[in-house]
Design an enzyme around this catalytic site. Structure first.
Site, PDB file in Angstrom:
ATOM      1  N   VAL A   1      14.077 -18.497   6.969  1.00  0.00           N
ATOM      2  CA  VAL A   1      14.434 -17.133   6.538  1.00  0.00           C
ATOM      3  C   VAL A   1      14.836 -17.210   5.069  1.00  0.00           C
ATOM      4  CG1 VAL A   1      15.890 -15.125   6.899  1.00  0.00           C
ATOM      5  CG2 VAL A   1      15.197 -16.517   8.865  1.00  0.00           C
TER       6      VAL A   1
ATOM      7  N   ASN B   1      19.815 -24.878   4.241  1.00  0.00           N
ATOM      8  CA  ASN B   1      18.468 -25.422   4.148  1.00  0.00           C
ATOM      9  C   ASN B   1      17.732 -24.764   2.987  1.00  0.00           C
ATOM     10  OD1 ASN B   1      18.655 -27.082   6.478  1.00  0.00           O
ATOM     11  ND2 ASN B   1      18.340 -25.292   7.783  1.00  0.00           N
TER      12      ASN B   1
ATOM     13  N   ILE C   1      20.573 -16.844  16.617  1.00  0.00           N
ATOM     14  CA  ILE C   1      19.872 -16.453  17.839  1.00  0.00           C
ATOM     15  C   ILE C   1      19.431 -17.682  18.650  1.00  0.00           C
ATOM     16  CG2 ILE C   1      17.491 -16.363  16.941  1.00  0.00           C
ATOM     17  CD1 ILE C   1      17.287 -13.568  18.289  1.00  0.00           C
TER      18      ILE C   1
ATOM     19  N   HIS D   1      21.536 -18.487   3.356  1.00  0.00           N
ATOM     20  CA  HIS D   1      22.493 -18.451   4.460  1.00  0.00           C
ATOM     21  C   HIS D   1      23.110 -19.824   4.646  1.00  0.00           C
ATOM     22  CE1 HIS D   1      18.404 -19.158   5.943  1.00  0.00           C
ATOM     23  NE2 HIS D   1      18.942 -20.007   6.812  1.00  0.00           N
TER      24      HIS D   1
END
Ligand code: 5GP
Length: 117
Positions: free
Chosen positions: A97, A88, A31, A101
């Site tokens: 988050v 990360n 995003i 990912h």
């Protein structure tokens, strides 16, 4: 599954621009892109908060994230020019988050990385 924003994207409860999907992996545009191409690849079925939580029997799943990113890069035509993948883990890497990912960054020459801030 832990209810992160990514779990809600997997359940299609919130919108995302999905650019890759297979049995195990979902890929969608970040995003807040940090490069002309910035796609996130996440496991669809395993709620793993951080890379540090990956168990040995889940190693293949991490490999699937990498292979999904590489396949997407080839399919979209920027594999030859090159790209970067990043995961990360926790605070010092800036993880926000807590559903693992893989970031795929591409589309232009990328600066160096890893400098303490
Ligand atoms: P992290 O900082 O945890 O490694 O990466 C999380 C990434 O998720 C960030 O780059 C952030 O821009 C992205 N992100 C956070 N919320 C959303 C969202 O609701 N939709 C999408 N597509 N990306 C998000």
């Amino acid at each position: 599954m832990t209810d992160t924003i990514f779990a809600r994207i997997i359940r299609r409860e919130i919108p995302a621009t999905i650019v890759y999907e297979d049995e195990d992996v979902l890929g969608f545009k970040d995003i807040a892109p940090q490069a002309p191409v910035h796609v996130l690849f996440i496991p669809k079925h395993d709620a793993i908060p951080t890379l540090d939580d990956v168990r040995p029997e889940q190693a293949a799943l991490v490999g699937k994230l990498v292979l999904a990113a590489a396949e997407h890069a080839r399919r979209e035509g920027f594999a030859e020019d090159g790209y970067r993948v990043v995961m990360n883990c926790r605070e010092h890497a800036g993880q926000t988050v807590f559903h693992i990912h893989l970031h795929l960054l591409a589309g232009a020459p990328l600066g160096r990385f890893g400098t303490p801030s």
